[in-house]
Design a protein around this motif. Structure first.
Motif, PDB file in Angstrom:
ATOM      1  N   LEU A   1       0.821  -1.212   0.000  1.00  0.00           N
ATOM      2  CA  LEU A   1       0.000   0.000   0.000  1.00  0.00           C
ATOM      3  C   LEU A   1       0.855   1.262   0.000  1.00  0.00           C
ATOM      4  O   LEU A   1       0.480   2.271  -0.599  1.00  0.00           O
ATOM      5  CB  LEU A   1      -0.934   0.010   1.210  1.00  0.00           C
ATOM      6  N   ALA A   2       1.999   1.219   0.663  1.00  0.00           N
ATOM      7  CA  ALA A   2       2.880   2.389   0.731  1.00  0.00           C
ATOM      8  C   ALA A   2       3.390   2.790  -0.644  1.00  0.00           C
ATOM      9  O   ALA A   2       3.765   3.953  -0.852  1.00  0.00           O
ATOM     10  CB  ALA A   2       4.049   2.095   1.670  1.00  0.00           C
ATOM     11  N   LEU A   3       3.363   1.869  -1.601  1.00  0.00           N
ATOM     12  CA  LEU A   3       3.847   2.162  -2.951  1.00  0.00           C
ATOM     13  C   LEU A   3       2.767   2.744  -3.861  1.00  0.00           C
ATOM     14  O   LEU A   3       3.069   3.222  -4.951  1.00  0.00           O
ATOM     15  CB  LEU A   3       4.394   0.873  -3.582  1.00  0.00           C
ATOM     16  N   LEU A   4       1.529   2.683  -3.414  1.00  0.00           N
ATOM     17  CA  LEU A   4       0.398   3.091  -4.257  1.00  0.00           C
ATOM     18  C   LEU A   4      -0.050   4.505  -3.945  1.00  0.00           C
ATOM     19  O   LEU A   4       0.165   5.013  -2.843  1.00  0.00           O
ATOM     20  CB  LEU A   4      -0.758   2.118  -4.060  1.00  0.00           C
ATOM     21  N   PRO A   5      -0.727   5.157  -4.901  1.00  0.00           N
ATOM     22  CA  PRO A   5      -1.261   6.506  -4.653  1.00  0.00           C
ATOM     23  C   PRO A   5      -2.269   6.504  -3.503  1.00  0.00           C
ATOM     24  O   PRO A   5      -2.971   5.511  -3.269  1.00  0.00           O
ATOM     25  CB  PRO A   5      -1.952   6.864  -5.972  1.00  0.00           C
ATOM     26  N   ALA A   6      -2.352   7.606  -2.793  1.00  0.00           N
ATOM     27  CA  ALA A   6      -3.232   7.729  -1.618  1.00  0.00           C
ATOM     28  C   ALA A   6      -4.692   7.445  -1.973  1.00  0.00           C
ATOM     29  O   ALA A   6      -5.408   6.795  -1.194  1.00  0.00           O
ATOM     30  CB  ALA A   6      -3.090   9.110  -1.000  1.00  0.00           C
ATOM     31  N   GLN A   7      -5.150   7.908  -3.122  1.00  0.00           N
ATOM     32  CA  GLN A   7      -6.545   7.705  -3.531  1.00  0.00           C
ATOM     33  C   GLN A   7      -6.844   6.208  -3.720  1.00  0.00           C
ATOM     34  O   GLN A   7      -7.899   5.722  -3.317  1.00  0.00           O
ATOM     35  CB  GLN A   7      -6.827   8.465  -4.824  1.00  0.00           C
ATOM     36  N   THR A   8      -5.916   5.476  -4.285  1.00  0.00           N
ATOM     37  CA  THR A   8      -6.085   4.034  -4.472  1.00  0.00           C
ATOM     38  C   THR A   8      -6.096   3.328  -3.116  1.00  0.00           C
ATOM     39  O   THR A   8      -6.905   2.430  -2.877  1.00  0.00           O
ATOM     40  CB  THR A   8      -4.961   3.474  -5.367  1.00  0.00           C
ATOM     41  N   CYS A   9      -5.209   3.744  -2.228  1.00  0.00           N
ATOM     42  CA  CYS A   9      -5.164   3.153  -0.879  1.00  0.00           C
ATOM     43  C   CYS A   9      -6.467   3.388  -0.131  1.00  0.00           C
ATOM     44  O   CYS A   9      -6.962   2.484   0.559  1.00  0.00           O
ATOM     45  CB  CYS A   9      -3.998   3.742  -0.080  1.00  0.00           C
ATOM     46  N   GLU A  10      -7.035   4.575  -0.256  1.00  0.00           N
ATOM     47  CA  GLU A  10      -8.294   4.867   0.429  1.00  0.00           C
ATOM     48  C   GLU A  10      -9.421   3.999  -0.115  1.00  0.00           C
ATOM     49  O   GLU A  10     -10.267   3.517   0.644  1.00  0.00           O
ATOM     50  CB  GLU A  10      -8.650   6.346   0.306  1.00  0.00           C
ATOM     51  N   LEU A  11      -9.436   3.762  -1.416  1.00  0.00           N
ATOM     52  CA  LEU A  11     -10.449   2.885  -2.006  1.00  0.00           C
ATOM     53  C   LEU A  11     -10.283   1.451  -1.498  1.00  0.00           C
ATOM     54  O   LEU A  11     -11.265   0.785  -1.158  1.00  0.00           O
ATOM     55  CB  LEU A  11     -10.364   2.926  -3.534  1.00  0.00           C
ATOM     56  N   ILE A  12      -9.057   0.990  -1.411  1.00  0.00           N
ATOM     57  CA  ILE A  12      -8.793  -0.354  -0.889  1.00  0.00           C
ATOM     58  C   ILE A  12      -9.289  -0.456   0.550  1.00  0.00           C
ATOM     59  O   ILE A  12      -9.951  -1.423   0.931  1.00  0.00           O
ATOM     60  CB  ILE A  12      -7.295  -0.690  -0.995  1.00  0.00           C
ATOM     61  N   ARG A  13      -8.990   0.543   1.354  1.00  0.00           N
ATOM     62  CA  ARG A  13      -9.446   0.553   2.759  1.00  0.00           C
ATOM     63  C   ARG A  13     -10.972   0.587   2.841  1.00  0.00           C
ATOM     64  O   ARG A  13     -11.568  -0.045   3.718  1.00  0.00           O
ATOM     65  CB  ARG A  13      -8.855   1.750   3.511  1.00  0.00           C
ATOM     66  N   ALA A  14     -11.608   1.313   1.919  1.00  0.00           N
ATOM     67  CA  ALA A  14     -13.080   1.371   1.902  1.00  0.00           C
ATOM     68  C   ALA A  14     -13.664  -0.017   1.640  1.00  0.00           C
ATOM     69  O   ALA A  14     -14.666  -0.406   2.259  1.00  0.00           O
ATOM     70  CB  ALA A  14     -13.566   2.368   0.860  1.00  0.00           C
ATOM     71  N   THR A  15     -13.035  -0.783   0.737  1.00  0.00           N
ATOM     72  CA  THR A  15     -13.537  -2.142   0.480  1.00  0.00           C
ATOM     73  C   THR A  15     -13.312  -3.042   1.686  1.00  0.00           C
ATOM     74  O   THR A  15     -14.139  -3.902   1.977  1.00  0.00           O
ATOM     75  CB  THR A  15     -12.884  -2.779  -0.765  1.00  0.00           C
ATOM     76  N   GLU A  16     -12.202  -2.831   2.393  1.00  0.00           N
ATOM     77  CA  GLU A  16     -11.954  -3.618   3.609  1.00  0.00           C
ATOM     78  C   GLU A  16     -12.989  -3.300   4.690  1.00  0.00           C
ATOM     79  O   GLU A  16     -13.490  -4.212   5.357  1.00  0.00           O
ATOM     80  CB  GLU A  16     -10.543  -3.355   4.130  1.00  0.00           C
ATOM     81  N   ARG A  17     -13.316  -2.022   4.836  1.00  0.00           N
ATOM     82  CA  ARG A  17     -14.337  -1.638   5.829  1.00  0.00           C
ATOM     83  C   ARG A  17     -15.705  -2.196   5.453  1.00  0.00           C
ATOM     84  O   ARG A  17     -16.451  -2.678   6.305  1.00  0.00           O
ATOM     85  CB  ARG A  17     -14.386  -0.116   5.975  1.00  0.00           C
ATOM     86  N   PHE A  18     -16.032  -2.149   4.164  1.00  0.00           N
ATOM     87  CA  PHE A  18     -17.318  -2.671   3.700  1.00  0.00           C
ATOM     88  C   PHE A  18     -17.396  -4.177   3.965  1.00  0.00           C
ATOM     89  O   PHE A  18     -18.398  -4.673   4.490  1.00  0.00           O
ATOM     90  CB  PHE A  18     -17.497  -2.376   2.200  1.00  0.00           C
ATOM     91  N   HIS A  19     -16.356  -4.887   3.624  1.00  0.00           N
ATOM     92  CA  HIS A  19     -16.320  -6.336   3.848  1.00  0.00           C
ATOM     93  C   HIS A  19     -16.434  -6.644   5.340  1.00  0.00           C
ATOM     94  O   HIS A  19     -17.140  -7.584   5.737  1.00  0.00           O
ATOM     95  CB  HIS A  19     -15.034  -6.923   3.259  1.00  0.00           C
ATOM     96  N   ALA A  20     -15.770  -5.863   6.178  1.00  0.00           N
ATOM     97  CA  ALA A  20     -15.830  -6.075   7.632  1.00  0.00           C
ATOM     98  C   ALA A  20     -17.258  -5.861   8.149  1.00  0.00           C
ATOM     99  O   ALA A  20     -17.712  -6.589   9.041  1.00  0.00           O
ATOM    100  CB  ALA A  20     -14.854  -5.144   8.343  1.00  0.00           C
ATOM    101  N   ARG A  21     -17.970  -4.883   7.588  1.00  0.00           N
ATOM    102  CA  ARG A  21     -19.372  -4.664   7.990  1.00  0.00           C
ATOM    103  C   ARG A  21     -20.222  -5.880   7.651  1.00  0.00           C
ATOM    104  O   ARG A  21     -21.026  -6.345   8.468  1.00  0.00           O
ATOM    105  CB  ARG A  21     -19.935  -3.435   7.274  1.00  0.00           C
ATOM    106  N   LEU A  22     -20.036  -6.405   6.433  1.00  0.00           N
ATOM    107  CA  LEU A  22     -20.798  -7.595   6.041  1.00  0.00           C
ATOM    108  C   LEU A  22     -20.443  -8.782   6.927  1.00  0.00           C
ATOM    109  O   LEU A  22     -21.317  -9.563   7.315  1.00  0.00           O
ATOM    110  CB  LEU A  22     -20.534  -7.946   4.577  1.00  0.00           C
ATOM    111  N   LYS A  23     -19.169  -8.911   7.256  1.00  0.00           N
ATOM    112  CA  LYS A  23     -18.713 -10.019   8.103  1.00  0.00           C
ATOM    113  C   LYS A  23     -19.351  -9.937   9.493  1.00  0.00           C
ATOM    114  O   LYS A  23     -19.777 -10.958  10.040  1.00  0.00           O
ATOM    115  CB  LYS A  23     -17.182  -9.990   8.196  1.00  0.00           C
ATOM    116  N   ARG A  24     -19.439  -8.721  10.044  1.00  0.00           N
ATOM    117  CA  ARG A  24     -20.092  -8.557  11.352  1.00  0.00           C
ATOM    118  C   ARG A  24     -21.572  -8.927  11.263  1.00  0.00           C
ATOM    119  O   ARG A  24     -22.110  -9.590  12.160  1.00  0.00           O
ATOM    120  CB  ARG A  24     -19.925  -7.130  11.869  1.00  0.00           C
ATOM    121  N   LEU A  25     -22.234  -8.523  10.190  1.00  0.00           N
ATOM    122  CA  LEU A  25     -23.646  -8.888  10.008  1.00  0.00           C
ATOM    123  C   LEU A  25     -23.802 -10.403   9.907  1.00  0.00           C
ATOM    124  O   LEU A  25     -24.681 -10.993  10.551  1.00  0.00           O
ATOM    125  CB  LEU A  25     -24.192  -8.250   8.722  1.00  0.00           C
ATOM    126  N   ASP A  26     -22.961 -11.025   9.099  1.00  0.00           N
ATOM    127  CA  ASP A  26     -23.036 -12.469   8.904  1.00  0.00           C
ATOM    128  C   ASP A  26     -22.778 -13.205  10.217  1.00  0.00           C
ATOM    129  O   ASP A  26     -23.530 -14.111  10.586  1.00  0.00           O
ATOM    130  CB  ASP A  26     -22.029 -12.902   7.836  1.00  0.00           C
TER     131      ASP A  26
END
Length: 153
Positions: free
Chosen positions: A101-126
């Motif tokens: 992640l440190a090698l990637l642009p900040a905007q791309t990293c934020e999108l990756i983190r957003a998908t991780e947060r979204f997946h974590a929300r679904l995991k908590r629901l499940d």
């Protein structure tokens, strides 16, 4: 601490719409036709980081969308609860590699983190849905209880 919301059609539809928007953003960010060369130039390490995170992120979102589609099918009567419980489990995914992640642009990293947060929300629901239902007596336990009551009467 409040009780967790149960999974219902309204929640699933809202999350499904959110997943489609997020998936489209991921697709746009990782459309690789020329993007790797533009971002990385001659740096193989950046190319590798972008390729790895693109694969991890798109796979994470595909599994999230599949999980939501299974729940939509359940609420539409196309899957039984047994099928949903057996085949509708959300897969765990490792978080992104901080070094990559440190090698990637900040905007791309934020999108990756957003998908991780979204997946974590679904995991908590499940997990919450599965735990709530696991504490309920099984069909066999309920039948035994009814038989026990009938035998006493």
């Amino acid at each position: 601490m409040g009780t967790a919301a149960s999974i219902n059609p309204r929640i699933i539809e809202g999350l499904y719409c959110e997943s489609l928007v997020l998936s489209d953003e991921v697709r746009g960010a990782f459309a690789l036709s020329g993007r790797i060369d533009t971002l990385a130039g001659d740096d193989d390490e950046v190319r590798l980081a972008l390729s790895c995170e693109a694969l991890r992120t798109t796979t994470r979102m595909m599994h999230a969308v599949a999980w939501l589609l299974n729940h939509r099918a359940y609420f539409n009567g196309e899957l039984s609860e047994f099928q949903l419980r057996r085949y509708g489990r959300l897969t765990d995914f490792p978080e992104s590699d901080p070094e990559k992640l440190a090698l990637l642009p900040a905007q791309t990293c934020e999108l990756i983190r957003a998908t991780e947060r979204f997946h974590a929300r679904l995991k908590r629901l499940d997990n919450g849905w599965r735990e709530r239902e696991a504490t309920a007596p099984s069909a066999i336990a309920r039948l035994r209880e009814r038989l026990g009551l009938a035998a006493r009467n």
